[in-house]
Design a protein around this motif. Structure first.
Motif, PDB file in Angstrom:
ATOM      1  N   THR A 358       0.805  -1.594  -0.040  1.00  0.00           N
ATOM      2  CA  THR A 358       0.115   0.156   0.276  1.00  0.00           C
ATOM      3  C   THR A 358       1.034   1.199  -0.480  1.00  0.00           C
ATOM      4  OG1 THR A 358      -0.225   0.167   2.561  1.00  0.00           O
ATOM      5  CG2 THR A 358      -1.763  -1.219   1.286  1.00  0.00           C
ATOM      6  N   PHE A 359       0.236   2.256  -0.557  1.00  0.00           N
ATOM      7  CA  PHE A 359       1.442   3.405  -0.809  1.00  0.00           C
ATOM      8  C   PHE A 359       0.089   4.676  -0.556  1.00  0.00           C
ATOM      9  CE2 PHE A 359       3.069   0.331  -3.299  1.00  0.00           C
ATOM     10  CZ  PHE A 359       4.391   0.332  -3.304  1.00  0.00           C
ATOM     11  N   ASP A 360       1.188   5.628  -0.282  1.00  0.00           N
ATOM     12  CA  ASP A 360       0.102   7.405  -0.168  1.00  0.00           C
ATOM     13  C   ASP A 360       0.415   7.702  -1.515  1.00  0.00           C
ATOM     14  OD1 ASP A 360       0.335  10.139  -0.300  1.00  0.00           O
ATOM     15  OD2 ASP A 360       1.381  10.258   2.019  1.00  0.00           O
ATOM     16  N   PRO A 361      -1.435   8.142  -1.640  1.00  0.00           N
ATOM     17  CA  PRO A 361      -1.599   8.519  -3.362  1.00  0.00           C
ATOM     18  C   PRO A 361      -0.284   9.296  -4.289  1.00  0.00           C
ATOM     19  CG  PRO A 361      -2.892   8.594  -1.858  1.00  0.00           C
ATOM     20  CD  PRO A 361      -2.096   8.761  -0.813  1.00  0.00           C
ATOM     21  N   ARG A 362       0.660  10.612  -3.243  1.00  0.00           N
ATOM     22  CA  ARG A 362       1.139  11.094  -3.433  1.00  0.00           C
ATOM     23  C   ARG A 362       2.080  10.450  -4.344  1.00  0.00           C
ATOM     24  NH1 ARG A 362       1.841  14.532   1.682  1.00  0.00           N
ATOM     25  NH2 ARG A 362       1.690  12.481   2.259  1.00  0.00           N
ATOM     26  N   LEU A 363       2.095   9.741  -4.358  1.00  0.00           N
ATOM     27  CA  LEU A 363       3.574   8.477  -5.300  1.00  0.00           C
ATOM     28  C   LEU A 363       3.098   8.560  -6.789  1.00  0.00           C
ATOM     29  CD1 LEU A 363       5.829   5.617  -6.346  1.00  0.00           C
ATOM     30  CD2 LEU A 363       3.654   4.525  -5.842  1.00  0.00           C
ATOM     31  N   ASP A 364       1.805   8.663  -7.601  1.00  0.00           N
ATOM     32  CA  ASP A 364       2.083   8.985  -8.320  1.00  0.00           C
ATOM     33  C   ASP A 364       1.649  10.122  -9.141  1.00  0.00           C
ATOM     34  OD1 ASP A 364       1.747   5.514  -9.334  1.00  0.00           O
ATOM     35  OD2 ASP A 364       0.463   5.412  -7.919  1.00  0.00           O
ATOM     36  N   HIS A 365       1.725  11.276  -8.106  1.00  0.00           N
ATOM     37  CA  HIS A 365       1.512  12.292  -8.227  1.00  0.00           C
ATOM     38  C   HIS A 365       3.047  12.807  -8.837  1.00  0.00           C
ATOM     39  CE1 HIS A 365      -2.902  13.289  -8.009  1.00  0.00           C
ATOM     40  NE2 HIS A 365      -2.475  12.286  -7.218  1.00  0.00           N
ATOM     41  N   THR A 366       4.270  11.905  -8.840  1.00  0.00           N
ATOM     42  CA  THR A 366       5.076  12.446  -8.134  1.00  0.00           C
ATOM     43  C   THR A 366       5.962  11.564  -9.070  1.00  0.00           C
ATOM     44  OG1 THR A 366       5.027  12.784  -5.692  1.00  0.00           O
ATOM     45  CG2 THR A 366       7.535  12.674  -6.667  1.00  0.00           C
ATOM     46  N   VAL A 367       5.529  10.345  -9.808  1.00  0.00           N
ATOM     47  CA  VAL A 367       6.516   9.354 -10.205  1.00  0.00           C
ATOM     48  C   VAL A 367       5.959   8.949 -11.157  1.00  0.00           C
ATOM     49  CG1 VAL A 367       8.065   7.223  -9.472  1.00  0.00           C
ATOM     50  CG2 VAL A 367       8.492   8.660  -8.478  1.00  0.00           C
ATOM     51  N   HIS A 368       6.778   8.705 -12.818  1.00  0.00           N
ATOM     52  CA  HIS A 368       6.486   7.507 -13.838  1.00  0.00           C
ATOM     53  C   HIS A 368       6.498   6.364 -13.435  1.00  0.00           C
ATOM     54  CE1 HIS A 368       5.275  11.165 -15.805  1.00  0.00           C
ATOM     55  NE2 HIS A 368       4.432  10.886 -15.857  1.00  0.00           N
ATOM     56  N   VAL A 369       5.690   5.645 -12.776  1.00  0.00           N
ATOM     57  CA  VAL A 369       5.636   3.826 -12.431  1.00  0.00           C
ATOM     58  C   VAL A 369       5.499   3.256 -13.886  1.00  0.00           C
ATOM     59  CG1 VAL A 369       5.509   1.901 -10.975  1.00  0.00           C
ATOM     60  CG2 VAL A 369       5.215   4.803 -10.337  1.00  0.00           C
ATOM     61  N   PRO A 370       6.454   1.848 -14.146  1.00  0.00           N
ATOM     62  CA  PRO A 370       6.071   1.591 -15.581  1.00  0.00           C
ATOM     63  C   PRO A 370       5.020   0.049 -15.161  1.00  0.00           C
ATOM     64  CG  PRO A 370       8.237   0.815 -14.420  1.00  0.00           C
ATOM     65  CD  PRO A 370       7.713   2.292 -14.069  1.00  0.00           C
ATOM     66  N   LYS A 371       4.135   0.808 -16.518  1.00  0.00           N
ATOM     67  CA  LYS A 371       2.876   0.415 -16.388  1.00  0.00           C
ATOM     68  C   LYS A 371       1.541   1.549 -15.710  1.00  0.00           C
ATOM     69  CE  LYS A 371       4.579  -4.544 -17.166  1.00  0.00           C
ATOM     70  NZ  LYS A 371       3.956  -5.901 -16.619  1.00  0.00           N
ATOM     71  N   HIS A 372       2.344   2.973 -15.709  1.00  0.00           N
ATOM     72  CA  HIS A 372       1.078   3.385 -14.480  1.00  0.00           C
ATOM     73  C   HIS A 372       0.887   4.299 -15.910  1.00  0.00           C
ATOM     74  CE1 HIS A 372       1.558   2.411 -10.671  1.00  0.00           C
ATOM     75  NE2 HIS A 372       1.830   1.132 -11.176  1.00  0.00           N
ATOM     76  N   ILE A 373       0.429   5.242 -15.682  1.00  0.00           N
ATOM     77  CA  ILE A 373      -0.467   5.904 -16.749  1.00  0.00           C
ATOM     78  C   ILE A 373       0.353   7.185 -16.210  1.00  0.00           C
ATOM     79  CG2 ILE A 373      -3.031   5.322 -16.880  1.00  0.00           C
ATOM     80  CD1 ILE A 373      -3.318   8.180 -14.770  1.00  0.00           C
ATOM     81  N   PHE A 374       0.750   7.687 -17.832  1.00  0.00           N
ATOM     82  CA  PHE A 374       1.634   8.847 -18.047  1.00  0.00           C
ATOM     83  C   PHE A 374       1.060  10.193 -17.952  1.00  0.00           C
ATOM     84  CE2 PHE A 374       3.604  12.471 -20.986  1.00  0.00           C
ATOM     85  CZ  PHE A 374       4.774  11.932 -20.050  1.00  0.00           C
ATOM     86  N   LYS A 375       0.967  11.252 -16.688  1.00  0.00           N
ATOM     87  CA  LYS A 375       0.513  12.637 -16.110  1.00  0.00           C
ATOM     88  C   LYS A 375      -0.690  12.267 -16.295  1.00  0.00           C
ATOM     89  CE  LYS A 375       1.742  16.607 -15.134  1.00  0.00           C
ATOM     90  NZ  LYS A 375       2.593  17.248 -14.185  1.00  0.00           N
ATOM     91  N   TYR A 376      -1.329  11.804 -15.550  1.00  0.00           N
ATOM     92  CA  TYR A 376      -3.155  11.555 -15.661  1.00  0.00           C
ATOM     93  C   TYR A 376      -3.602  11.251 -17.012  1.00  0.00           C
ATOM     94  CZ  TYR A 376      -0.775  14.441 -11.418  1.00  0.00           C
ATOM     95  OH  TYR A 376      -0.278  14.192 -10.494  1.00  0.00           O
ATOM     96  N   GLN A 377      -3.032  10.547 -17.674  1.00  0.00           N
ATOM     97  CA  GLN A 377      -3.674  10.446 -19.198  1.00  0.00           C
ATOM     98  C   GLN A 377      -4.375   9.370 -19.966  1.00  0.00           C
ATOM     99  OE1 GLN A 377      -0.144  12.503 -20.945  1.00  0.00           O
ATOM    100  NE2 GLN A 377      -2.357  12.920 -22.165  1.00  0.00           N
ATOM    101  N   SER A 378      -5.344   9.283 -18.694  1.00  0.00           N
ATOM    102  CA  SER A 378      -5.637   7.084 -18.326  1.00  0.00           C
ATOM    103  C   SER A 378      -5.476   6.387 -19.730  1.00  0.00           C
ATOM    104  CB  SER A 378      -7.296   6.873 -17.923  1.00  0.00           C
ATOM    105  OG  SER A 378      -7.933   7.378 -18.900  1.00  0.00           O
ATOM    106  N   ASP A 379      -4.906   6.580 -21.350  1.00  0.00           N
ATOM    107  CA  ASP A 379      -5.346   6.288 -22.499  1.00  0.00           C
ATOM    108  C   ASP A 379      -3.758   6.049 -22.854  1.00  0.00           C
ATOM    109  OD1 ASP A 379      -5.391   8.948 -22.808  1.00  0.00           O
ATOM    110  OD2 ASP A 379      -5.983   8.748 -24.646  1.00  0.00           O
TER     111      ASP A 379
END
Length: 576
Positions: A358-379
């Motif tokens: 489990t993670f603090d949501p700020r992870l995905d506001h700070t870091v581009h993680v493999p297989k995650h969306i790019f800069k809030y662009q779900s597509d």
């Protein structure tokens, strides 16, 4: 660099196009005479030139976003690029052991910030020389120039500790003989504070023009200065006392800003890092950017121009990369609070890691993680094609300073083959103000008053999930963040409260260029960074020789080029 020096600033005032959005659209050209500077329009042009000087940095010596100085020198990030030889000067700074006083990048920062200060001084003298009847904004503009000058000196002091204080009454032929040790460290803080206080006393409560500081902004910056000053240090840069009176000033000043009612947290932390909200309610002060404004390449963000990813839409250059340590620091335990002591025991890197833990949501506001969306662009999915040398630095990329693929803010500077943007560089946001107050309260032994402030920041983080979903609605990571509850998930002692505050600042401002300066302020840089190197060098071998030397590396050396230019007037920092 050939003897870069602060006197050149006077000659270069009109050498750059002037534009910082709205009020700084004036563009002086060519060489001017003294008579040309006596009318209101020309004086206003000098004021605008001082504002433009705040944005005149570049990746070779950035200071609007301190990513090399506040992130790469910390446990938050690596230099990045193609490897250690790519912009190798920054690799020297990230491992500390190969820093030299004659390296050009720190010298460039020194020069460019003093050029900004000298623009403010030149404008100040011009404003003083004009009649208030023909220039009704005289007092206000003087206050703005004091603010800009204080901003420049603050940046320099935070980086170099002992620097010359340059004011408007120093003759140009005497500038290089102004000692950098004329004042003690505490006295220098007070000199810079005088400029901020002048701004507090003379700026209006609100400003019609976007980009000008107002009274609450000056109060906030003065609070920031007093917080740094409160941690009194000896000549070896060790904290010897935490000044309670200074801490109380921080509380009083931040209360003034809070009670003004002019600022608040965004509903979603993402809004701080998206172009559409760059002058919104959380932003107290930022460097205004623009393009297509009549200047050679626009007032675009060249400071961050190396930090974009390698996908075809951007193409270069993959600098300022989150560390494994930083990614791990976002982990939370079953109670929804940070894993203070065990966060770094395992490496989070595979896609499954971000769902099994489990993670603090700020992870995905700070870091581009493999297989995650790019800069809030779900597509758009971030993958290895966005990286450059993952075998050297790992798979992650920075996120906050990068903009979306279709942002109107994107710009390709003339002569370059990769983009940057016109997204403003934030200097102070409201979350800063809240956490400065919380820190001061904790150090005053009033940690119970700090608890709801820190929890407000955590609540906003918890509510910042809507943009972190795939197209099917699933979250990109498994989130669990809760407020601190005394006696339930933490014992809220002064020591634990300070640890929580330090963690909160790391997560909230990660990759925003402040982490190293926080560690130095708290007096824990050596311990934190050497512990970091001990583990991280096994994950990233280019850090094998990294070593932080306590009593030396807290501050950069005074550039040897500047010592030579001053004919030996400047004294070198301790340990260099």
């Amino acid at each position: 660099m050939k003897g870069l020096n602060i006197i050149l600033a006077i000659l270069l005032v009109f050498a750059f196009g002037i534009s910082c959005e709205d009020f700084t659209s004036y563009q002086p050209k060519g060489v001017v005479s003294e008579a040309d500077l006596q009318g209101p329009e020309s004086v206003e042009g000098l004021v605008n030139a001082a504002y433009a000087g705040m944005a005149n940095d570049h990746w070779v010596a950035p200071f609007t976003n301190n990513w090399p100085w506040g992130s790469v020198r910390s446990d938050n990030s690596y230099k990045g690029g193609a490897g250690p030889a790519d912009q190798s000067g920054y690799h020297n700074y990230e491992i500390f052991s190969t820093i030299r006083p004659d390296q050009s990048k720190a010298d460039g920062v020194w020069f460019n910030i003093y050029r900004m200060i000298q623009r403010a001084n030149e404008a100040m003298n011009a404003v003083k020389g004009i009649d208030e009847g023909s220039y009704p904004n005289k007092t206000e503009r003087l206050a703005e120039m004091h603010f800009i000058r204080a901003h420049g000196h603050f940046l320099l002091k935070r980086m170099f500790k002992r620097v010359p204080y340059i004011h408007e009454d120093i003759p140009s032929d005497s500038l290089k003989f102004v000692s950098n040790v004329e004042y003690t460290s505490q006295e220098l803080w007070d000199k810079i504070a005088e400029d901020f206080q002048f701004a507090v006393d003379n700026l209006p409560q609100t400003q019609e023009d976007v980009g000008r500081p107002n009274k609450p902004v000056a109060q906030a910056y003065l609070a920031k200065l007093r917080l740094y000053q409160a941690y009194e240090k000896d000549e070896q840069h060790q904290v010897t006392n935490i000044n309670q009176d200074r801490l109380q000033e921080v509380v009083d000043l931040t209360n003034e800003v809070i009670n003004s009612g002019q600022y608040s947290l965004f509903d979603d932390i993402a809004q701080n890092f998206l172009w559409e909200w760059e002058n919104g309610e959380e932003i107290l002060f930022s460097i205004q950017r623009s393009k297509d404004d009549g200047t050679p390449i626009g007032r675009i963000d060249m400071a961050n121009a190396l930090n974009w990813t390698m996908n075809p839409e951007f193409g270069c250059c993959w600098f300022h990369l989150p560390s494994f340590n930083l990614v791990n620091s976002f982990r939370t335990n079953a109670d929804g609070i940070p894993m203070f002591d065990s966060f770094n025991d395992e490496v989070m890197v595979d896609s499954a890691d971000f769902h099994e833990n489990t993670f603090d949501p700020r992870l995905d506001h700070t870091v581009h993680v493999p297989k995650h969306i790019f800069k809030y662009q779900s597509d758009v999915i971030y993958d290895s094609s966005y990286t450059r040398a993952p075998q050297v630095y790992g798979p992650f990329s920075t996120m906050k300073e990068i903009q979306q693929l279709d942002c109107p803010c994107l710009a390709v500077p003339k002569g370059y083959a990769y983009p940057t943007s016109t997204k403003n560089n934030t200097i102070i946001r409201y979350a800063d103000v809240l956490l400065w107050k919380a820190e001061a309260l904790i150090q005053l032994g009033r940690q119970d008053e700090a608890l709801p402030i820190i929890n407000d920041i955590r609540e906003r983080a918890n509510n910042s999930r809507d943009r972190l979903r795939y197209e099917n609605g699933d979250y990109v990571s498994n989130y669990n963040i809760e407020p601190y509850v005394d006696g339930v998930n933490i014992n809220w002692t002064q020591e634990n409260a300070m640890k929580a505050l330090q963690w909160e600042r790391r997560l909230e401002f990660a990759m925003e260029g402040v982490r190293f300066f926080d560690l130095v302020r708290w007096g824990i840089a050596a311990e934190t960074l050497n512990n970091y190197f001990d583990v991280e060098k096994e994950r990233v071998p280019i850090l094998q020789t990294a070593q932080f030397t306590e009593g030396r590396d807290e501050y950069l050396p005074i550039p040897q080029q500047q010592i030579d230019f001053s004919e030996g007037t400047y004294e070198q920092n301790t340990g260099w």
